[in-house]
Structures are given as C-alpha cells and as structure tokens.
Motif scaffolding. Structure first.
Motif, PDB file in Angstrom:
ATOM      1  N   THR A 195      50.761 -14.071  66.989  1.00  0.00           N
ATOM      2  CA  THR A 195      49.886 -12.897  67.017  1.00  0.00           C
ATOM      3  C   THR A 195      50.018 -12.083  65.734  1.00  0.00           C
TER       4      THR A 195
ATOM      5  N   GLU B 128      36.033  -6.109  62.769  1.00  0.00           N
ATOM      6  CA  GLU B 128      36.623  -4.774  62.743  1.00  0.00           C
ATOM      7  C   GLU B 128      35.515  -3.751  62.498  1.00  0.00           C
TER       8      GLU B 128
ATOM      9  N   TRP C 232      39.965 -16.411  66.250  1.00  0.00           N
ATOM     10  CA  TRP C 232      41.201 -15.637  66.204  1.00  0.00           C
ATOM     11  C   TRP C 232      41.157 -14.595  65.100  1.00  0.00           C
TER      12      TRP C 232
ATOM     13  N   HIS D 206      44.077   1.047  62.573  1.00  0.00           N
ATOM     14  CA  HIS D 206      42.786   1.661  62.309  1.00  0.00           C
ATOM     15  C   HIS D 206      43.014   2.944  61.513  1.00  0.00           C
TER      16      HIS D 206
ATOM     17  N   ARG E 215      44.339 -10.979  59.112  1.00  0.00           N
ATOM     18  CA  ARG E 215      43.148 -10.133  59.223  1.00  0.00           C
ATOM     19  C   ARG E 215      43.300  -8.874  58.368  1.00  0.00           C
TER      20      ARG E 215
ATOM     21  N   GLU F  77      47.159 -11.293  62.909  1.00  0.00           N
ATOM     22  CA  GLU F  77      46.771  -9.915  62.613  1.00  0.00           C
ATOM     23  C   GLU F  77      47.071  -9.544  61.156  1.00  0.00           C
TER      24      GLU F  77
ATOM     25  N   GLY G 138      39.276 -11.406  65.885  1.00  0.00           N
ATOM     26  CA  GLY G 138      39.765 -10.527  66.937  1.00  0.00           C
ATOM     27  C   GLY G 138      39.531 -11.042  68.331  1.00  0.00           C
TER      28      GLY G 138
ATOM     29  N   GLN H 181      42.923  -4.012  77.690  1.00  0.00           N
ATOM     30  CA  GLN H 181      43.635  -4.300  76.449  1.00  0.00           C
ATOM     31  C   GLN H 181      45.142  -4.439  76.654  1.00  0.00           C
TER      32      GLN H 181
ATOM     33  N   GLY I  60      48.903  -5.295  66.229  1.00  0.00           N
ATOM     34  CA  GLY I  60      47.455  -5.215  66.119  1.00  0.00           C
ATOM     35  C   GLY I  60      47.043  -4.669  64.774  1.00  0.00           C
ATOM     36  N   LEU I  61      45.756  -4.759  64.497  1.00  0.00           N
ATOM     37  CA  LEU I  61      45.238  -4.275  63.223  1.00  0.00           C
ATOM     38  C   LEU I  61      45.190  -2.752  63.247  1.00  0.00           C
TER      39      LEU I  61
ATOM     40  N   GLN J 142      36.886 -11.769  70.050  1.00  0.00           N
ATOM     41  CA  GLN J 142      35.846 -11.072  70.796  1.00  0.00           C
ATOM     42  C   GLN J 142      35.126 -12.038  71.730  1.00  0.00           C
TER      43      GLN J 142
END
Length: 798
Positions: free
Chosen positions: A192, A227, A298, A77, A199, A196, A301, A160, A74-75, A303
């Motif tokens: 995936t 994001e 994609w 944070h 991104r 990511e 994210g 999630q 995942g991205l 959403q």
C-alpha cells in the motif's frame, strides 16, 4: 448495516447460482445450494462489517491528548492552510501513562489534519506516504452533519475504514515536552505505501512539469491518478453544470485505453520468432492488458469505475486462457460480483451505480454492433456510421442515467449532450494521453506533453464556461420517490431497447414519456392552517426552514467555516434542491454574525427569494447584494406580523425603532437578534437567533401566553450562558427545546448551567448533534417530529 449484509449475501447467492447452477439438479438440491450460498454470503458480509465496526474510537478517548505512532498510508491532501492525511496506527499512548490503550480496541486508521500557525504549530512539514511519524493528537469519533439529501460523512468514514478524525497538537500547552511531532522512518515498506508513494511522486512530477500558474493542473492530476482535491470548487461547478464531471476522473475509458495499448504492445513483441509456439499471442496480449489495467487501477486510487473496467478486462483474459466464450453481460455480471464481494459498501456510492448503470445500458441497447461490415463502404460512410453509433451511445447513457442522477444529485445538465460531444474527444484522446505521457516521460519531453494537455484543457474550459452560466443549463428537480423511480426505469428500458430507431420511434417516445413523473414538482404536504419546521443539522450555526401550505421562510443560512465553501452551499442548498424548492418567499437574517449569515450569498446564487427581513447594518454585504439584486429588504422590528395560509408570524425583537442605519448597530450583534414566533393557534415555534438576557426580559414582559398554546423553543444562542434566562423560560414555558450547535464545539454549547435550567423545568432538550435534522409537523391540534439521524439509522437496519 443489515442492508449491506443482506445486499452482499443476496448478490453472492444470485451470482453463484447464475454461474454454477446445473439444470439437471433436482429442485431439492438447488434449494439446498441456495440456502448454503446465502449463508456463505451473509457470513462473509458480516465478517467484513465486524472488522470495521471494531475500528471505532471509544467515547472515553474523545478530546483526550494521545501520542500516536503510525505510518502514512494514503496520499496527503494539501490545502491552502491545512494538510490532511490518513495514518495507520501502530501505537497509542494516553496522556495518563497509567492508562493502557489496547490497539485491538483502538482505530487502526485515522484521518488527521495539520493546521499551521494555530496555537504555535508552525509550518506544515513535507508529509509523504510510507513515512512513520510519532504525533500528539486529539481525536473525535466519526461524526457528520445529518440532513435529508445531504452528504453522509459517517457512512463515508465507515466505507474508507477510518475510525476517527483528529488534529495534530504540536507545541500545545499542557502536553509533555517530549510530545512533539517527530519523523521516525523515511519509508515503511508495504504494498500500500509503495503504491501511494508512487502516486505522490507522480503528483509532484506533474506539478513541477506543468506550465507555471497553470489553472488546470489539478485536472491533469485527476485524469492521471484520480486525485481530485486539487481542483477548485469554481471549476467543479462548471464541470457539473455542463455534465462532464465523469470525464474529470479515472473513467473506464481511460483504463480500457491503457489496457488496449498494453495488449497491442505485447501482441507486437510476442509475435516475433518462435514465441507464439510457447504461448498463444492472444493469451499473452490479454494477460498484458489485464496487468496494465491492474497497475493503473492501483495508481488511480482503486476507484470503482476503474475497478469495474479492470475486472471486466480480467474476465476477458480468464476466458481466453480457459478457452471459454463469454457474453458481454456475463463479463459485466462478474465485474459487479467481484466489486461487491470485496467491498459490499460500494453500493452506497454514486460512482458504483453510475458506472455499472452506464455500461449495462450500452450493452443492453447496442448489442451486435460488431455485425457492421466495413467491406464495400467508403471512408465517408464508415465515418458516418461511427458518428451515428457514438451519438446513439451518448443518447443512451444520458437517458438511462437520468433517474440515478436525480436520485443522487437532484439535478441534471440540460447542456450535457452538447458539452460531452465537444469535451469527450478532446479530454479522452488528447488531454488524458498527453497528461499520462507527461507524468512518465523524462524532461523536457514531459514538459511539452503537459503543455499540450493543459492547453487543450483550457480550450475545453473556454467552451464550457459560457454554457455553465446559462440559466437553463442545469435543471434542479426533487429526489424521485420509489414509485416514480421504478416507472421511469421501466420506461427507459423500453425506450433504449435494441433495434432500428426509425421503425420504432413512436414506442420509444412513449417509453421516454414514462420519465415525465421525474419532472413533476413535489406536491406540498402542508394543509391550510398547518405548518412544517425543518431544523437543519448545520453545525455551530442556525438554519431553519418554515413551510406553510403555499409559502416558505428561511431563518438564517448557517456558518461559513471554510474560505471556499459554506453551510449554504454544502448543507442548505442540497436539502432545498432535494425537496424541489427553488423559491423562498422570505429570507430572515437574525443578525450579522457569520454563523447565521455565512451561507447567504451561496443560497442567493442557487435559490430565488421574495424579500429579505433582518437585523443588518446598511454597510453589510448582504444589504448591498439585496440592492444589487433588486430584492426588497426590510429591517426586523418588534410588532411586525403577517399571516400566511392561516399561520401567524409575529416579530418580538428587536424594538420597533430598529432600522438598517449604522447608528443602531454599534453594540453587540447578539442583542439585536430578530426573534419570530410562528403559530397556528395550537402550537408555536420560537425562532430566537442569539438573543441575550436583555432581549429575553423584554419579550417576557410583553408576552401573554394562551392557556392551550404549546410552545417549542429554538434555544437562544445555541445554549450560551448569556441566554435562556429563567424569566424568559418561565414566560414562554416551552414543552420542547431545540439546540443547534456543533459536535464537541469549542464554545461547549449548550452550557451545562443552561441545560440545568431546562432540566429543572422538565423541558426536554433535543440537540441536532444527536438527532440530525429535525422535521416538525403541526397539523391542527396534533404534532409529529422526525429525527433524520434516526431515519438514517433505520434505513441502515432495514
């Protein structure tokens, strides 16, 4: 989770029947189809749920050092002093190598935090999606605070597909020397991780190319790739107060715009030469538009609003390729079906309801808009017609989403129509396109595009900030109950129905009037002589609301655990707003420790108080704030008492000599805790703060209990070994004890020896960690208690 299973199966049944039913079938066959489809939907939802239920961490592995190998999927944070990311687990090793961990019974995805400078972990590394790391970690099960109208962290973790949270323990004492964070592979290829990593590169490119010290670079990142973590809380307050929060995310408009650009480009290229002979231009354009929408969804994210638009574009493309004519609502139904088919838990998110609700309202209220013929109209008339349609769309969406907005957020923006009228054109047609161009074009063109986008966003913020500060800009209302929700929804459907406004404005006004019950204040359910106590699940801290028939007292405000937010803003304020409480008669601060006073300033911004009572030194920031706000402030002193609506409030500690003067505050703050007894003659509830043995002994000597009085005790100091002395417990003789402490807190409250004292006296201990918020109601000679975690558990199984 039965609600999710039932919802998924019912929706699957409805949709399949809607699109595949044959009117000529006998009723028996239709019933058989209904049963078969229902079972298929139920089985599919049950399978998806089972795959996530087995993803939970075993309680035996909580707090145990583990060496985990996995891929960043995942991205990450990045915070000021922290780094948070998700890890797909490939291997887990127990500190005791003789204990083997079966990955089939271990979470396949973890949410991990890395904190620099804590116990010698050092500087944060450069974490990128796709990297394979071996990390020493300590994990906890997914556990969140559980309060009415609050954020359900556990449900979010389940949605999630994250089985546990944890932190990196680099160079921690007691671990084997070989257990150090190590990067094993720069990139692990999968779909995936590729998405990511793309991104991540987009985000870093925007950061590099944006103007230096640009305050709204986080907004540009959110508009390009969804994001939102880089947007400061102060900016979010402005966006939410003005009702443009939906613009600062990947909305359906952004996906539609890009899909339209992709379709237009394909249309222009495919028309050349003999290419249309191979395949119709319309089909190629529709396919290209869908592929662009899919790729961007994609990158954004995945959403829900973006998913909804992407699926709707896909349905249109399928219809063109198969030669079918689809109605607008059929496209909407298909998109709804696909979203819930792939993710039944999407229905637990506000974005799902607001996104699909807004589109459904527009489709219902404004059908046949393509019937307007531009032939014979001047340019000014065309502009005027477009302006009227845009105004009506905005009005329809604002009215239609009112019940949903109040249900999810207990507030709505009064200035939203004006703010959106200014912000939508600028954000949608200037900020977003130039931000996207800046993310993909080469430098220095990208720098110029991002400068234009950021400058325009600064203009939007300049316009919105004064509006957000107006005292009437936001209306806070209680969460509507089911009856009011249904009545207002029916009225809204009647008010926004299609047709000329001038010919039916009276009936539409009547429909809008059906929303008036949403504006009614919540009727107090506490009679004279009764009282209600809400012990909030606040973590390692204290916050208790006391309500009588017409008065309210808030005892402490919870901890401040993060630099930019606190329990007052995150937990207490959402609860108060959801209950429709905007005024509290008395704020009591037991003492100056951060876990009791941390949320006070945030609450003073969102709620009005009648006066302040507390044990605070004269130099304390809250005393200064009270003076600045002209809020009456009184020191807490033994012997004080007052009666509200037949309920007695009596102060037992500290002594009557206590004042705000600094001379009284040179010792431990805990020893000065303000202790209050709330009683109606049948029951008493003790609010004890962090009072310690010395104060408890004074109270025990002074207290003369009534033979028929039943007591409930808020365990002093969260169950610390310095409190809950035997002499105090023997004097109060509580029937129940309530402990407010954090989940697996580092102080290990409540202390084992303290718990043993309560067990020896057969006093049950109710920990908010296990019960969530506790709602005690004392009505005459009867009492009742509602544990919010149990309420939520039942709602999941209904």
């Amino acid at each position: 989770m039965k609600l999710s299973l039932l919802m998924g199966s019912l929706l699957l049944t409805i949709y399949l029947l809607k699109f595949f039913k044959t009117p000529a079938l006998p009723k028996i066959k239709i019933s058989l189809w209904m049963m078969v489809l229902f079972l298929l939907g139920f089985s599919w939802s049950a399978y998806l749920t089972h795959t996530r239920l087995i993803n939970d961490l075993s309680p035996e592995l909580e707090g145990v050092p583990l060496l985990v190998t996995g891929v960043i999927d995942g991205l990450p944070h990045q915070g000021d002093q922290s780094l948070r990311f998700s890890l797909k687990v490939e291997e887990a090793i127990h500190e005791d190598e003789s204990i083997k961990i079966d990955l089939k019974e271990f979470p396949n995805r973890l949410s991990l935090g890395w904190y620099p400078g804590w116990r010698g972990e050092g500087v944060l590394p450069d974490i990128q999606p796709g990297q394979r790391w071996r990390l020493p970690v300590v994990l906890k099960r997914a556990h969140g605070l559980m309060n009415p109208h609050g954020f359900d962290f556990e449900r979010w973790m389940f949605q999630q597909n994250l089985g546990a949270t944890g932190s990196i323990k680099a160079n921690a004492k007691g671990l084997p020397r070989s257990w150090k964070p190590s990067l094993l592979d720069d990139f692990h290829l999968s779909f995936t991780t590729f998405v990511e990593l793309t991104r991540w590169h987009l985000r870093e490119r925007i950061k590099r190319s944006a103007p230096e010290e640009a305050p709204y670079v986080g907004v540009l990142i959110a508009l390009v790739m969804g994001e939102q973590n880089a947007i400061p809380q102060d900016d979010w307050r402005v966006f939410n107060a003005t009702g443009i929060g939906h613009l600062i995310s990947i909305s359906g408009l952004h996906v539609t715009m890009l899909a339209g650009m992709g379709a237009a480009l394909a249309n222009r290229l495919w028309r050349r030469r003999s290419l249309p002979m191979l395949c119709a231009t319309q089909k190629v354009s529709a396919l290209s538009g869908f592929l662009v929408a899919l790729i961007y969804t994609w990158l954004a994210g995945f959403q829900i609003p973006a998913q909804r638009t992407m699926y709707m574009v896909g349905v249109v493309a399928v219809a063109l390729w198969t030669g079918r004519i689809t109605r607008a609502f059929d496209i909407w139904w298909w998109a709804l079906f696909v979203v819930l088919f792939l993710d039944p838990w999407a229905a637990y998110t506000p974005g799902f309801w607001l996104s699909f609700g807004a589109v459904a309202a527009i489709l219902f209220a404004m059908p046949g808009q393509d019937g307007f013929s531009e032939y014979g109209y001047s340019r000014s008339q065309k502009w005027w017609q477009s302006f009227k349609e845009a105004t009506r769309v905005q009005a329809v969406v604002t009215i239609a989403l009112l019940p949903l907005t109040l249900y999810w957020f207990s507030q709505f923006s009064v200035v939203s129509p004006l703010a959106n009228a200014f912000a939508i054109p600028l954000v949608s047609f200037i900020v977003t396109p130039f931000a996207m161009l800046g993310a993909v074009l080469p430098s220095p063109i990208s720098d110029g595009c991002l400068w234009i986008a950021h400058s325009c966003m600064e203009l939007v913020a300049w316009f919105l900030k004064p509006m957000s500060s107006w005292f009437w800009s936001v209306a806070y209302l209680p969460q509507p109950n089911l009856i009011f929700f249904v009545i207002s929804t029916v009225g809204i459907i009647y008010a926004i129905r299609p047709g000329p406004l001038a010919q039916s404005y009276k009936s539409r006004l009547l429909g809008i009037c059906c929303c008036l019950p949403l504006l009614w204040p919540k009727i107090p359910d506490v009679a004279h002589g009764d009282f209600k106590i809400t012990v909030l699940d606040i973590g390692q801290g204290t916050a208790v609301l006391v309500e009588t028939h017409s008065k309210r007292l808030l005892y402490d405000t919870g901890p401040k655990t993060f630099p930019q937010s606190d329990a007052g803003e995150r937990n207490v304020l959402p609860f108060l707003r959801g209950e429709g409480i905007s005024f509290i008669d008395r704020l009591v601060i037991s003492h100056k420790d951060t876990d009791h006073v941390g949320g006070a300033l945030s609450l003073m911004k969102g709620v009005s108080f009648g006066d302040l009572l507390g044990t605070l030194p004269e130099w304390h920031f809250l005393v200064d704030k009270a003076k600045e706000s002209k809020l009456p402030a009184l020191p807490c002193q033994a012997g004080q008492s007052w009666r509200w609506d037949g309920v007695l409030f009596k102060v037992w500690h500290p002594g009557p000599e206590m004042t705000f003067a600094s001379v009284h505050h040179s010792g431990k703050p805990n020893a000065l805790s303000c202790v209050i007894e709330v009683t109606n003659g049948h029951y008493s509830f003790w609010l004890t703060g962090d009072v310690e043995r010395g104060g408890e002994a004074i109270i025990a000597n002074e207290y003369k209990p009534s033979g028929e009085l039943a007591s409930i005790l808020l365990i002093p100091h969260h169950g610390s070994a310095t409190s809950s002395s035997p002499i105090f417990l023997d004097a109060i003789k509580p029937q129940w004890a309530v402990a407010q402490a954090g989940y697996r807190n580092r102080y290990r409250h409540p202390n084992k020896k303290v718990v043993e004292r309560y067990v020896e006296r057969e006093i049950p201990i109710l920990e908010t960690v296990h019960t969530g918020a506790q709602i005690w109601e004392f009505k005459g000679g009867h009492w009742s208690r509602k544990d919010w975690r149990e309420v939520q558990r039942r709602s999941w199984h209904q």
